[in-house]
Design a protein around this motif. Sequence first.
Motif, PDB file in Angstrom:
ATOM      1  N   ASN A 140       5.663   4.484   4.989  1.00 60.82           N
ATOM      2  CA  ASN A 140       5.878   4.117   3.723  1.00 60.82           C
ATOM      3  C   ASN A 140       5.373   2.565   3.696  1.00 60.82           C
ATOM      4  OD1 ASN A 140       7.650   2.296   1.983  1.00 60.82           O
ATOM      5  ND2 ASN A 140       8.313   4.453   1.447  1.00 60.82           N
ATOM      6  N   THR A 141       4.284   2.532   2.624  1.00 55.13           N
ATOM      7  CA  THR A 141       3.701   1.442   2.635  1.00 55.13           C
ATOM      8  C   THR A 141       4.372  -0.033   2.356  1.00 55.13           C
ATOM      9  OG1 THR A 141       3.779   1.856   0.188  1.00 55.13           O
ATOM     10  CG2 THR A 141       1.746   2.463   1.165  1.00 55.13           C
ATOM     11  N   TYR A 197       0.503  -6.642  -4.757  1.00 56.85           N
ATOM     12  CA  TYR A 197       0.347  -6.106  -6.228  1.00 56.85           C
ATOM     13  C   TYR A 197      -0.694  -4.752  -6.107  1.00 56.85           C
ATOM     14  CZ  TYR A 197       2.392  -9.705  -9.071  1.00 56.85           C
ATOM     15  OH  TYR A 197       3.200 -10.450  -9.601  1.00 56.85           O
ATOM     16  N   LEU A 198      -1.766  -4.649  -5.301  1.00 59.70           N
ATOM     17  CA  LEU A 198      -2.207  -3.523  -5.391  1.00 59.70           C
ATOM     18  C   LEU A 198      -1.451  -2.294  -4.953  1.00 59.70           C
ATOM     19  CD1 LEU A 198      -5.666  -5.040  -3.830  1.00 59.70           C
ATOM     20  CD2 LEU A 198      -5.507  -3.659  -5.874  1.00 59.70           C
ATOM     21  N   ALA A 243       2.167   4.033  -4.765  1.00 57.18           N
ATOM     22  CA  ALA A 243       1.886   4.924  -3.886  1.00 57.18           C
ATOM     23  C   ALA A 243       2.878   4.691  -2.786  1.00 57.18           C
ATOM     24  CB  ALA A 243       0.554   5.032  -3.264  1.00 57.18           C
ATOM     25  N   ASP A 244       3.932   5.727  -2.258  1.00 57.63           N
ATOM     26  CA  ASP A 244       5.168   5.475  -1.482  1.00 57.63           C
ATOM     27  C   ASP A 244       4.396   5.742   0.215  1.00 57.63           C
ATOM     28  OD1 ASP A 244       6.866   4.689  -3.324  1.00 57.63           O
ATOM     29  OD2 ASP A 244       7.420   6.686  -3.504  1.00 57.63           O
ATOM     30  N   LYS A 245       3.660   6.577   0.093  1.00 53.40           N
ATOM     31  CA  LYS A 245       3.050   7.009   1.273  1.00 53.40           C
ATOM     32  C   LYS A 245       1.709   6.666   1.543  1.00 53.40           C
ATOM     33  CE  LYS A 245       6.811   9.410   2.193  1.00 53.40           C
ATOM     34  NZ  LYS A 245       7.782   8.761   3.314  1.00 53.40           N
ATOM     35  N   ILE A 246       1.424   6.393   2.741  1.00 49.53           N
ATOM     36  CA  ILE A 246       0.020   5.802   3.203  1.00 49.53           C
ATOM     37  C   ILE A 246      -1.107   6.844   2.858  1.00 49.53           C
ATOM     38  CG2 ILE A 246      -1.371   5.190   5.308  1.00 49.53           C
ATOM     39  CD1 ILE A 246       0.952   3.687   6.242  1.00 49.53           C
ATOM     40  N   HIS A 290      -4.004  10.007  -9.271  1.00 51.33           N
ATOM     41  CA  HIS A 290      -4.008   8.721 -10.578  1.00 51.33           C
ATOM     42  C   HIS A 290      -3.781   7.469 -10.298  1.00 51.33           C
ATOM     43  CE1 HIS A 290      -4.143  12.417 -13.541  1.00 51.33           C
ATOM     44  NE2 HIS A 290      -3.403  12.791 -12.707  1.00 51.33           N
ATOM     45  N   LEU A 291      -4.012   7.248  -8.910  1.00 50.51           N
ATOM     46  CA  LEU A 291      -3.694   5.922  -8.254  1.00 50.51           C
ATOM     47  C   LEU A 291      -4.851   4.961  -8.828  1.00 50.51           C
ATOM     48  CD1 LEU A 291      -1.948   7.607  -6.358  1.00 50.51           C
ATOM     49  CD2 LEU A 291      -2.586   5.732  -4.530  1.00 50.51           C
TER      50      LEU A 291
END
Length: 486
Positions: free
Chosen positions: A304-305, A351-352, A358-361, A451-452
Motif C-alpha cells: 500500500n503506497t 502529493y503525487l 492509487a492505493d496499490k503500488i 486514469h491515474l
Amino acid sequence: MSTFSNITQLAERIQSITAGLHLAIPELIVAGTILFSLLIELFLHGKTEKFSTSWRYFTCQIPLLLALSLSFQRSELGSTGSFASGLFEVNLGSNAINTLILGIGFLLILMNQIHKKSLTFEELTGFLSILLGALLSSLSSNALSLFLSIELMSMGTYVLVSLRKESSRASLPYVLFGLGSSALFIYGISLLYGLTGTLDFTSVDFSRGISVADPYLRGFALGLFAVGLLFKMSWAPFHPWNPDVMEQLPAAWMTWISTAPKLAIAFVGVRLLPGLPISYANELAVLAILTLLVGNLGALGQNNTKRLLAYSSIAHGGFLAMAWFFQPIQALDAILFYGFLYSIASLLVFYLIDDSAADKITSFAGLGSEKPLPSFFLLTGLVALVGLPPAGTFIAKMTYFSLLWSNYETTTAIGLLILLIVAILVTAISLFYYLKIPFQLYFKKSTEKTHLWADLTSLEIYSYGFLTAILMASLLFPAVLTNLWK
C-alpha cells in the motif's frame, strides 16, 4: 500604602511578562491568525464551500507570508532575547528553525490551493495549531512552556487525524496514546522539578541538580520526560499509531504531521542534551537503531503506497534526530539542510501519490511512458527520500554519516559506531522499497487502461516541476541553501 505597593508589583510583573514580545512577532501573528480565523468563520456560515475555502486560504496565506518575512528578517538580524518571564527564548537556532517551519507551512498551503483542495475550518485550525505549537516548542526554555507547546501541536494533530470518517478507528488509539504520553511527560517534569528545584532546563541549577541526583531516579525522570518528545518524533517503541493514522490522511496533512513536529522536537533535543551533565549517547543510539530498523523493515513489506510512506516517515524521524549526537552548531546545520530537503521531497511524493489516488503500488504499472512528466517527478522525489543523486539529500545524508563518524572518534561511544553502521545498512535497504514504484512505472506494463494523473492541470505540473528543480539544484548549489540561515 500596601495597595500602592501591590499595584506597583503587579505593573512590574506585567512588564516582565511583556518585555521582549517584539522578538516574537512572527509567532504572535500565527496566534492572531488562529483567533482571526475563528472570527471570520462567523461570517462564512451558510456560504458555499468554494467561497468559504477561498476566504480561508486568503486569511491564512497573507499572515503566513508576513510571519515568514518577519522571521527571515529576525534571523538575518540575529535577534536574541527572552520573553514571557523567561519561559521562551529567541536565539539564532530557533530563528532559523522557525523560519524553515514557516516556509514549509506556507509552501504546503500554497500547494494545497494550487491543487484545488478544500480547506475546512477544522483543517485550518488543526494546521495552525500544529504550526504555532512547533514554533513555540523551538523557543521554549522552560519545561512547562515546552509541555504546553507540545500539547498545542498534539491538539492540532488530533483534529486533523479525526476529520475523515474512515480514520476514526485509527485515530482513537492515537489520541489515547497521545494522552498517555502527555501524562508521563508531565509526571517526568514534576520529578525533574523535584530533583533540580527549577523548570528552566537552560539554567545552571537544572544541570547541577541532575548531576547530584540519584542515578536511578534521574534516569526514571528523564525517561518519562523523553516519552513526550519521542512520541512526537514517532521513534520506536512509540510508533505504532503512525502507519494506521497516516494511511487515512490527505497529502497535505500527511506531509505536515511528518515534518513540522519532527523538526521542532529535533531542535528541542539539540538544545536540551548539551545541558545534561550525564551522557546518554548509548541509550539514545539504541532507540535510534530500533527506530531505523522498524521504519525501514516495516516499509519493506508494504504494498500500500501510503503505508509505505508512513513507515518511511518513521525512519526519517529517526534519521533527523540523529543530529542529537552531533555538536550543537553541527546539529543545527544538519537539521536545517536535511529537514528542508526532506520536507520538499515529502511534499512532492505525497502529493503525487495522493493525486494518483492509487492505493496499490501495482497501480503505477506502465505510467512511465503514458505520463512521463509526473513519473519523472515521482522518481526524483523517491530517489531524494533514499538520499541518492541527483537530489541534494545525497549531500545531507553524507553529512550525517561523516558527522556521526567524527563524533564517534571524539567520544568513542560504541553505540554511535553501531548506529552509523545500521544507518548505512538501512539506507541500502530503503532502495528496495522506494524503487518499487519506479520499477512499476518503467519496467511493468498495465493490463488495463488507467486514469491515474488524468486530471493534472498545467499549474499542478509546474508546481511539481518547481519542487523537483529545488531537489536537483540543491545537489549542485548546496551553499545557496546553507547561506539562507547563516
